[in-house]
Scaffold this active site. Sequence first.
Site, PDB file in Angstrom:
ATOM      1  N   GLY A  86       0.920  -1.278   0.099  1.00  0.00           N
ATOM      2  CA  GLY A  86      -0.028   0.047   0.033  1.00  0.00           C
ATOM      3  C   GLY A  86       0.922   1.117   0.141  1.00  0.00           C
ATOM      4  O   GLY A  86       2.098   1.187   0.321  1.00  0.00           O
ATOM      5  N   LYS A 109       4.054  12.410  -3.340  1.00  0.00           N
ATOM      6  CA  LYS A 109       5.062  11.197  -2.741  1.00  0.00           C
ATOM      7  C   LYS A 109       5.960  11.817  -1.867  1.00  0.00           C
ATOM      8  O   LYS A 109       6.715  12.707  -2.016  1.00  0.00           O
ATOM      9  CB  LYS A 109       5.663  10.771  -3.923  1.00  0.00           C
ATOM     10  CG  LYS A 109       6.511   9.399  -3.532  1.00  0.00           C
ATOM     11  CD  LYS A 109       7.035   8.839  -4.978  1.00  0.00           C
ATOM     12  CE  LYS A 109       7.875   7.526  -4.735  1.00  0.00           C
ATOM     13  NZ  LYS A 109       8.448   6.998  -5.937  1.00  0.00           N
ATOM     14  N   GLY A 122       7.170   7.483   6.065  1.00  0.00           N
ATOM     15  CA  GLY A 122       6.370   8.081   5.102  1.00  0.00           C
ATOM     16  C   GLY A 122       6.716   9.239   4.435  1.00  0.00           C
ATOM     17  O   GLY A 122       6.146  10.240   3.541  1.00  0.00           O
ATOM     18  N   ASP A 244       4.316  -5.023  -7.215  1.00  0.00           N
ATOM     19  CA  ASP A 244       3.595  -3.728  -6.948  1.00  0.00           C
ATOM     20  C   ASP A 244       4.377  -2.575  -7.877  1.00  0.00           C
ATOM     21  O   ASP A 244       3.765  -1.258  -7.450  1.00  0.00           O
ATOM     22  CB  ASP A 244       3.938  -3.538  -5.474  1.00  0.00           C
ATOM     23  CG  ASP A 244       5.311  -3.501  -5.156  1.00  0.00           C
ATOM     24  OD1 ASP A 244       6.002  -4.563  -5.270  1.00  0.00           O
ATOM     25  OD2 ASP A 244       5.719  -2.607  -4.303  1.00  0.00           O
ATOM     26  N   ASP A 254       7.518   4.044 -10.541  1.00  0.00           N
ATOM     27  CA  ASP A 254       8.492   3.618  -9.277  1.00  0.00           C
ATOM     28  C   ASP A 254      10.125   3.636  -9.627  1.00  0.00           C
ATOM     29  O   ASP A 254      10.570   2.913  -9.825  1.00  0.00           O
ATOM     30  CB  ASP A 254       8.299   2.324  -8.575  1.00  0.00           C
ATOM     31  CG  ASP A 254       7.375   3.023  -7.296  1.00  0.00           C
ATOM     32  OD1 ASP A 254       7.711   3.629  -6.406  1.00  0.00           O
ATOM     33  OD2 ASP A 254       6.468   1.944  -7.104  1.00  0.00           O
TER      34      ASP A 254
HETATM   35  P1  AMP Z   1       9.079   0.923  -3.036  1.00  0.00           P
HETATM   36  O1  AMP Z   1      10.209   0.440  -2.798  1.00  0.00           O
HETATM   37  O2  AMP Z   1       8.454   2.442  -3.485  1.00  0.00           O
HETATM   38  O3  AMP Z   1       8.098   0.004  -4.386  1.00  0.00           O
HETATM   39  O4  AMP Z   1       8.205   0.667  -1.770  1.00  0.00           O
HETATM   40  C1  AMP Z   1       7.776  -0.463  -1.327  1.00  0.00           C
HETATM   41  C2  AMP Z   1       6.791  -0.325  -0.227  1.00  0.00           C
HETATM   42  O5  AMP Z   1       7.288   0.419   0.840  1.00  0.00           O
HETATM   43  C3  AMP Z   1       5.444   0.769  -0.361  1.00  0.00           C
HETATM   44  O6  AMP Z   1       4.558   0.047   0.314  1.00  0.00           O
HETATM   45  C4  AMP Z   1       6.010   1.796   0.042  1.00  0.00           C
HETATM   46  O7  AMP Z   1       4.660   2.590   0.366  1.00  0.00           O
HETATM   47  C5  AMP Z   1       6.702   1.504   1.325  1.00  0.00           C
HETATM   48  N1  AMP Z   1       7.480   2.462   1.794  1.00  0.00           N
HETATM   49  C6  AMP Z   1       8.572   2.990   0.944  1.00  0.00           C
HETATM   50  N2  AMP Z   1       9.311   3.929   1.656  1.00  0.00           N
HETATM   51  C7  AMP Z   1       8.585   4.039   2.622  1.00  0.00           C
HETATM   52  C8  AMP Z   1       8.730   5.165   3.749  1.00  0.00           C
HETATM   53  N3  AMP Z   1       9.762   5.926   3.876  1.00  0.00           N
HETATM   54  N4  AMP Z   1       7.885   5.076   4.652  1.00  0.00           N
HETATM   55  C9  AMP Z   1       6.898   4.396   4.600  1.00  0.00           C
HETATM   56  N5  AMP Z   1       6.795   3.511   3.796  1.00  0.00           N
HETATM   57  C10 AMP Z   1       7.521   3.226   2.776  1.00  0.00           C
HETATM   58 MG    MG Z   2       6.419   0.905  -5.040  1.00  0.00          MG
END
Ligand code: AMP
Ligand code: MG
Length: 480
Positions: A86, A109, A122, A244, A254
Amino acid sequence: MQIAFDNSYARLPDRFYATLAPTPVEKPSLIKVNEPLARDLGLDPVALTTPEGLAVLAGNKVPKGASPLAQAYAGHQFGGWVPQLGDGRAVLLGEVIDRHGQRRDIQLKGSGPTPFSRRGDGRAWLGPVLREYVVSEAMQALGIPTTRALAAVATGEPVYRERAFPGAVLTRVASSHIRVGTFQYFAARGDEEALRALTDHAMARHYPQAETPLDLLSAVVAAQARLIAHWMGVGFIHGVMNTDNMSIAGETIDYGPCAFMDAYHPDQVFSSIDRMGRYAYRRQPEIAVWNLAQFATALLPIMGMDHKEAVAVATREVEGFADLFTAAWEEVFAAKLGFARLDEARAALAYDLLARMARGKADFTQVFRSLSGVDPSLARDEFGDQTALDDWLPRWQAHLDEEGTDDATRRARMQAANPAFIPRNHRVEQAIAAAVAGDFTPFERLTLVLATPYTDQPDHADLMAAPAPEEEVPATFCGT
Ligand code: AMP
Ligand code: MG
């Protein structure tokens, strides 16, 4: 600040998302607004630069008509199943209809924690935000489907990673943020009603000609085959092709540890966490198939057939990727070599060139751009061994002659297919380092030059050049 929102995702059932506003930040300041994109979306670019616009882009003010939410999704990360991911650091503000009648998501973002954040904060720091801005906009200018960057703002707050970095928020625009993992999320819960609603939503939005889940699968397979072929054509390595991170709309999404190759090698990997090379350059088509098989699996329960039959037809669809990809790859590489079409012999010529480039550690972009010029033999300079192309160049010329392609056509075709400029890793890193020190000039110059990547820009020859050995960036990190 008037934004004509029409939020179709927010009208889907509650269990598709968590409703929440972005978390305000301390002291926002504007880094950049993408004016042409703003106009395309029907937004006033000047209004976005006012204090009110900045407040919206920073997440400090929810604009009228927005329905902010964090989307639920799941996914396979490096092949391992994660039932709940998510939006953990993003909030969808809402959707607008752009000037071409196309529905587009506007998402912040780095906008603060959500119920999906797990242990994350976040937030995003300036580096990944600028990287995504530069690379996604370069992708767009290269003519490759991608999410876009509407704006970047600094938050005035520190973000703690290996050390404290300046925080930032990216405003991302996408045809949608629906991923393979969004379907997997509901499939894993046995929620067929949600799967049906999501399928209808995705078809109406992206593939209006599709009528059934099988049609949707077929359309996504075709879109991904074209997308990956385009990545291969510019030496792009996504780096984290988890399910994802695969968009149903067929856009590149991404931009984490992604990078464009300098020296060509099919096994090239940049991502520091991809130790097994799962997402290496040459593996991208087969990984796309693996991801599409997960997508097909998620759709099985709503295909309206008994399980065995559904598996058989879905498998056939996913296997169709191979021919679609080959056709798209041949189209891309035909143009790169100045041909109207690639037949078997010309495809062999392309493979032969790539093999020589791998052996000679030749720069992928420079070789093809040099071959596109008045004197293609200059491409030899990219190889350690000056004779590396001696018997290749005449064979290539013979094929051009055989096709009856005159030299002007060849050059025009090739220069429109072989960029002079790509967002080279070392230049992106240099722009980030300068920005962290408060100087955004290199970032501005990169975005400007990369807006017309197929045009020679002699004043910016330094941005065209491959990195010197000491400038090389061997590894990239996830954009967290
Ligand atoms: P990603 O590597 O961008 O594809 O992210 C994979 C998952 O980790 C997704 O659910 C992102 O929302 C979550 N995520 C990545 N970085 C953060 C962060 N700094 N804080 C919270 N969730 C994160
Ligand atoms: Mg992602």
